[in-house]
Design an enzyme around this catalytic site. Sequence first.
Site, PDB file in Angstrom:
ATOM      1  N   HIS A  90       8.348  -8.308  -2.625  1.00 54.42           N
ATOM      2  CA  HIS A  90       7.137  -8.718  -3.331  1.00 54.42           C
ATOM      3  C   HIS A  90       7.305 -10.086  -4.005  1.00 54.42           C
ATOM      4  O   HIS A  90       7.811 -10.156  -5.120  1.00 54.42           O
ATOM      5  CB  HIS A  90       6.778  -7.672  -4.401  1.00 54.42           C
ATOM      6  CG  HIS A  90       6.305  -6.389  -3.816  1.00 54.42           C
ATOM      7  ND1 HIS A  90       4.982  -6.167  -3.504  1.00 54.42           N
ATOM      8  CD2 HIS A  90       6.977  -5.263  -3.460  1.00 54.42           C
ATOM      9  CE1 HIS A  90       4.857  -4.954  -2.985  1.00 54.42           C
ATOM     10  NE2 HIS A  90       6.048  -4.386  -2.949  1.00 54.42           N
ATOM     11  N   GLY A 107       0.844  -1.191   0.000  1.00 52.59           N
ATOM     12  CA  GLY A 107       0.000   0.000   0.000  1.00 52.59           C
ATOM     13  C   GLY A 107       0.871   1.229   0.000  1.00 52.59           C
ATOM     14  O   GLY A 107       2.064   1.149   0.301  1.00 52.59           O
ATOM     15  N   GLU A 164       5.120 -11.809  -5.389  1.00 50.90           N
ATOM     16  CA  GLU A 164       4.214 -11.986  -6.522  1.00 50.90           C
ATOM     17  C   GLU A 164       4.782 -11.498  -7.847  1.00 50.90           C
ATOM     18  O   GLU A 164       4.304 -11.886  -8.904  1.00 50.90           O
ATOM     19  CB  GLU A 164       2.874 -11.285  -6.228  1.00 50.90           C
ATOM     20  CG  GLU A 164       2.912  -9.754  -6.216  1.00 50.90           C
ATOM     21  CD  GLU A 164       3.401  -9.141  -4.894  1.00 50.90           C
ATOM     22  OE1 GLU A 164       4.014  -9.861  -4.091  1.00 50.90           O
ATOM     23  OE2 GLU A 164       3.179  -7.937  -4.676  1.00 50.90           O
ATOM     24  N   LYS A 216      -8.012 -11.200 -17.272  1.00 47.35           N
ATOM     25  CA  LYS A 216      -8.390 -11.471 -18.660  1.00 47.35           C
ATOM     26  C   LYS A 216      -8.162 -12.931 -19.075  1.00 47.35           C
ATOM     27  O   LYS A 216      -9.053 -13.567 -19.619  1.00 47.35           O
ATOM     28  CB  LYS A 216      -7.581 -10.552 -19.575  1.00 47.35           C
ATOM     29  CG  LYS A 216      -8.142 -10.462 -20.959  1.00 47.35           C
ATOM     30  CD  LYS A 216      -9.388  -9.626 -20.896  1.00 47.35           C
ATOM     31  CE  LYS A 216      -9.991  -9.396 -22.250  1.00 47.35           C
ATOM     32  NZ  LYS A 216     -11.011  -8.317 -22.154  1.00 47.35           N
ATOM     33  N   ASP A 234     -15.263 -10.416 -22.549  1.00 49.21           N
ATOM     34  CA  ASP A 234     -15.846 -10.334 -21.214  1.00 49.21           C
ATOM     35  C   ASP A 234     -17.362 -10.460 -21.239  1.00 49.21           C
ATOM     36  O   ASP A 234     -17.943 -11.253 -20.495  1.00 49.21           O
ATOM     37  CB  ASP A 234     -15.460  -9.024 -20.524  1.00 49.21           C
ATOM     38  CG  ASP A 234     -13.961  -8.808 -20.534  1.00 49.21           C
ATOM     39  OD1 ASP A 234     -13.245  -9.811 -20.714  1.00 49.21           O
ATOM     40  OD2 ASP A 234     -13.521  -7.666 -20.370  1.00 49.21           O
ATOM     41  N   CYS A 266       5.022  -6.344   2.020  1.00 47.42           N
ATOM     42  CA  CYS A 266       5.393  -4.922   1.953  1.00 47.42           C
ATOM     43  C   CYS A 266       4.634  -4.112   3.011  1.00 47.42           C
ATOM     44  O   CYS A 266       4.837  -4.331   4.195  1.00 47.42           O
ATOM     45  CB  CYS A 266       5.176  -4.392   0.539  1.00 47.42           C
ATOM     46  SG  CYS A 266       6.007  -2.815   0.276  1.00 47.42           S
ATOM     47  N   TYR A 267       3.747  -3.220   2.604  1.00 46.62           N
ATOM     48  CA  TYR A 267       2.964  -2.464   3.593  1.00 46.62           C
ATOM     49  C   TYR A 267       2.288  -3.417   4.575  1.00 46.62           C
ATOM     50  O   TYR A 267       2.248  -3.164   5.785  1.00 46.62           O
ATOM     51  CB  TYR A 267       1.901  -1.611   2.886  1.00 46.62           C
ATOM     52  CG  TYR A 267       1.027  -0.800   3.832  1.00 46.62           C
ATOM     53  CD1 TYR A 267       1.425   0.470   4.246  1.00 46.62           C
ATOM     54  CD2 TYR A 267      -0.182  -1.313   4.304  1.00 46.62           C
ATOM     55  CE1 TYR A 267       0.631   1.211   5.114  1.00 46.62           C
ATOM     56  CE2 TYR A 267      -0.980  -0.577   5.176  1.00 46.62           C
ATOM     57  CZ  TYR A 267      -0.570   0.686   5.587  1.00 46.62           C
ATOM     58  OH  TYR A 267      -1.345   1.411   6.440  1.00 46.62           O
TER      59      TYR A 267
END
Length: 510
Positions: free
Chosen positions: A165, A51, A167, A366, A223, A78-79
Amino acid sequence: TVIVLDFGGQYNQLIARRVRECNVYCEIYSYRTPLEKIRAKNPKGIIFTGGPNSVYLPDAATIDPEIYTWGVPILGICYGSQLMMHMLGGKVCRAPEREYGKTAVDLNTTSPLFSGLPEKNVCWMSHNDYIEQAAPGFEITASTPNCPVAAAQDTARGLYCVQFHPEVMHTENGVQMLHNFVYKVCGCSGTWKMDSFVAATVEELRKKIGDGRVLCALSGGVDSSVCAALLAKAVGRQLTCVFVDHGLLRKNEREQVCEVFGEGGAFDINFICVDARDRFYQKLAGQTAPESKRKIIGEEFIRVFEEEAKKIGAVDFLAQGTIYPDVVESGLGGESAVIKSHHNVGGLPDKVDFKALVEPLRDLFKDEVRQAGRELGLPEYLVSRQPFPGPGLAIRIIGEVTPEKVAIVQDADAIWREEVDKLPMSQRPSQYFAALTNMQSVGVMGDERTYDYAIALRAVTTTDFMTAEVTLLPTETLTTAANRIVNEVKNVNRVMFDYTTKPPATIEFE
Ligand code: XMP
């Protein structure tokens, strides 16, 4: 289920996606979500995201400390890691050296989080604050030269935190760390698959909709098509899909959509195809400014849709194919800063009589939407469609839009896509299309002088569509396409390739 609690970080979508790639279902909620709601989901694990704030500032995003007492494992990133430390009695302050980018990190591989990994790793750091001192009960499990507490754990309470991070791709073995968290720490079984998503969502939609009626605006894009297919499977004839042909679609697009969703197609639903081409062309006549064109199309689209909805009468639900990146980009729901206002969200018709919205794809990315489409049996040409803007070909025709110009760009675009599609998948750009420049120039055909239009070909590679690079294509592809376009498309005597990156250009032309 693993729950990602969003504190406004930039990579939240990625975290959720990585967890789902471990075959574990994952949902993202704002940190403002009432705790009971999160608890009711019965999560096996919780992840706090990054964040933009500093945890020690008075208005910093925070959470009810009760969450630490549930016995549900929590991973702070992180945050999220700083918040956990700050709340539990550690010390977080401005780091003497801010770390950004790839950073060498030493891992304690006896930690369940780092189990099976090498001790020396590279991680992705992006922080101004750091954890100076871990909270009581925590053991430090990783450090970097500038960050004494790059990771810490309290295994007894199931609390883990990492300053970096895991990810993002740049963290070596980051995926394995998340894998370790969901399997070794949370004990997830990894049985979730995209078809579980389809089955569970169909079940959920049935429960939510009951015997109500649903209206869905179908654009023909990935979508809305997947959204319609899910609803068709869930409630069949209770669903009415309205497809508006605004005369700015790609070549044969209307026919393809009608074939799949119309009478005799794959689904037993009510399908209405509105031919509104003339209406749009009339409104667009004489309009040359990009923003006016966009505005006219957006408004006219809503008007047409409202008129159709009126004919249908009151419905219980309006279905929308909103996907996760739309939610984040519009600054709706997500905690990260508003990036752009999106055509598909927020432009709800206000005269349509419905009680509630259904957005079954709100948590998906997506490629996950495409995968769900395949599970639902949609044809590959619908499922693997490139992004296509709401205002359609109008923003690929510079200046005034006329039916003749639409026909030119449709034909040129179909040829360009056909030629590019001959390349193996791995060489294909993220988005490729033809546009009609508003320029005419002199040419010669046979013995005749011509004064015709120039087509611009675009091919870009991008992952997030916020920045894009030019895709270098084989000369053969370019020359064949150019030759075919000048020979097969009337009123075109020149073909150019757009070599501009985004920024400074945009992907579309207007
Ligand atoms: P730009 O031209 O802004 O495009 O670089 C970035 C991506 O967004 C798509 N795009 C739109 N999509 N409504 C949409 O649904 C719009 O008004 C719109 N404008 C651009 C574009 O095709 C590209 O993928």
